[in-house]
Design a protein around this motif. Structure first.
Motif, PDB file in Angstrom:
ATOM      1  N   ASP A   1      14.823   2.159  14.171  1.00 29.94           N
ATOM      2  CA  ASP A   1      13.501   2.722  14.492  1.00 29.94           C
ATOM      3  C   ASP A   1      13.297   4.061  13.795  1.00 29.94           C
ATOM      4  O   ASP A   1      12.175   4.372  13.340  1.00 29.94           O
TER       5      ASP A   1
ATOM      6  N   GLN B   1       8.439  -2.522  10.696  1.00 31.53           N
ATOM      7  CA  GLN B   1       9.672  -2.977  11.350  1.00 31.53           C
ATOM      8  C   GLN B   1      10.721  -3.314  10.298  1.00 31.53           C
ATOM      9  O   GLN B   1      10.429  -3.984   9.298  1.00 31.53           O
TER      10      GLN B   1
ATOM     11  N   ALA C   1       2.098  -0.896  12.147  1.00 28.79           N
ATOM     12  CA  ALA C   1       3.514  -1.090  12.510  1.00 28.79           C
ATOM     13  C   ALA C   1       4.321  -1.305  11.255  1.00 28.79           C
ATOM     14  O   ALA C   1       3.833  -1.855  10.261  1.00 28.79           O
TER      15      ALA C   1
ATOM     16  N   GLN D   1      13.492  -5.571   9.683  1.00 22.24           N
ATOM     17  CA  GLN D   1      13.882  -6.849  10.257  1.00 22.24           C
ATOM     18  C   GLN D   1      15.350  -7.167  10.046  1.00 22.24           C
ATOM     19  O   GLN D   1      16.013  -7.719  10.930  1.00 22.24           O
TER      20      GLN D   1
ATOM     21  N   ALA E   1      12.331   3.280  10.170  1.00 24.52           N
ATOM     22  CA  ALA E   1      10.938   2.821  10.058  1.00 24.52           C
ATOM     23  C   ALA E   1       9.965   3.979  10.246  1.00 24.52           C
ATOM     24  O   ALA E   1       8.955   4.094   9.538  1.00 24.52           O
TER      25      ALA E   1
END
Length: 411
Positions: A143, A168, A166, A170, A146
């Motif tokens: 997090d 993310q 957003a 992955q 990101a």
């Protein structure tokens, strides 16, 4: 390497004659108008319709819909370890006029190129951010990675009129196997714990199965016991019901027998009492009478024998005493004793007559031989009392009891 997906084509606005209405996720850009808004060469219309004059004005549509860009980028960490990062970015053109204007100037003619351009911008920032971190930080703080990428690309996105909803991370792929080696001890510990947990779970499952089997066996045993108890009670009830008649008959017979036994016992007691009153007591009385008569006859015979013997002894003694008294009287010349001598001479004859009278008499002596001795002693005692009186009279001095003095020979 970038892989960008997503496609957006402007949809035709709803129009009636010269009235044009954009869709809710579209912005209509009307150029050719003399009126300018915030130094733009076109008018932006969203959420409502507007007239577009032919030839003089031209309307174009810019999509405000949500877009997605997939990012795949090879990166090198601070430790020099090569990683492949896979991320996804969700973005759109901003709703404010400035963002719409910026996006229109750059992407209105080539709106499909928007995803590719945004993907490249994010890929560059992602590569830069990962290069300043270690593998452990990247794994633990995705997090953070990101968020730093979003913050680093914020200025570029604002200039492009794009708002990022957003971002993310992955997947992080380790082509060198560093992450696998890093995770091996933990994986081994986890595997060991997993095996222990599995063994514990198996043991607990076995224990629960044993408990369940024991409970089942206990339940079956209790059920069998209760069933046996119910069957026994049922059979007992049936047996009692079947025996009720015979038991009642036997009980009635027993009661009759007990009454008959009690009656016979009372009759026997009455017979015994009657026998006691009519036979035994009279027989005992008769036996007592016979024993009393026999004892009386026996005592009378003994009394006669004892009386005769005692009479003989008494007479002999009396005769001896009389002879002595007579001799003394004759020797002393006592006239009174001479007169009494005649009485003494007749005393044995009186005693003999008295003894013979008693021997011929019918007497009932209640206390046996003792009574006979007492009677004989009384008779002889009377004779001896007379004799003693005579003896005392011979020894009294003259003048006693008013007697006159005896005359002497001279007188």
């Amino acid at each position: 390497m970038n892989h960008v997906s997503g496609e957006s084509r402007p949809r035709q606005e709803n129009s009636m004659l010269f009235w044009h209405v954009p869709a809710p996720d579209q912005a209509m850009l009307i150029s050719g108008s003399k009126r300018r808004v915030e130094d733009t060469q076109f008018r932006i219309v969203t959420g409502h319709g507007s007239f577009v004059f032919p030839v003089k004005q031209k309307a174009r549509l810019l999509s405000l819909a949500l877009r997605e860009a997939e990012i795949t980028e090879d990166c090198v960490t601070q430790q020099g370890i090569r990683l492949r990062a896979r991320a996804v970015a969700v973005f759109k053109v901003g709703d404010d006029p400035a963002s719409i204007a910026n996006a229109a100037r750059r992407f209105l003619a080539e709106q499909n190129a928007m995803e590719e351009l945004v993907g490249r911008i994010f890929a560059g920032h992602l590569r830069s951010i990962i290069g300043g971190l270690t593998v452990e930080q990247i794994i633990r703080e995705r997090d953070r990675v990101a968020q730093e990428v979003k913050e680093a690309s914020h200025t570029e996105m604002e200039k492009l009129g794009i708002v990022v909803d957003a971002l993310q991370i992955q997947e992080i792929e380790d082509v060198s196997g560093y992450i696998d080696n890093l995770a091996a001890p933990h994986a081994a510990a986890v595997a060991s714990q997993a095996r222990i947990a599995q063994a514990k779970a198996d043991q607990e499952a076995a224990e629960r199965e044993q408990q369940a089997a024991a409970l089942k066996a206990e339940y079956e045993r209790d059920t069998a016991i209760k069933r046996a108890g119910f069957l026994a009670e049922t059979e007992q009830s049936n047996a009692r019901a079947a025996q009720a008649g015979p038991l009642a008959q036997a009980r009635a017979t027993q009661e009759v027998t007990e009454e008959q036994t009690a009656l016979a016992r009372r009759q026997a007691e009455l017979a015994a009492q009657r026998l006691e009153a009519e036979v035994r007591r009279p027989a005992d009385a008769e036996a007592y009478r016979q024993r009393t008569l026999a004892e009386a006859h026996r005592d009378q015979a003994k009394f006669e024998a004892d009386g005769a013997a005692y009479t003989e002894r008494t007479i002999a003694q009396a005769q001896a005493d009389a002879n002595n008294a007579r001799a003394a009287s004759l020797r002393d010349g006592n006239q009174e004793l001479i007169a009494a001598n005649r009485v003494v001479e007749n005393l044995p004859a009186l005693a003999d007559a008295a003894a013979r009278g008693l021997s011929g008499a019918t007497l009932t002596v209640l206390n046996g031989a003792t009574g006979v001795s007492e009677v004989a002693s009384g008779i002889v005692g009377q004779g001896m009392a007379i004799l003693d009186a005579l003896k005392r009279s011979t020894t009294m001095p003259p003048g006693v009891n008013g007697d006159r003095p005896r005359p002497t020979e001279k007188a």
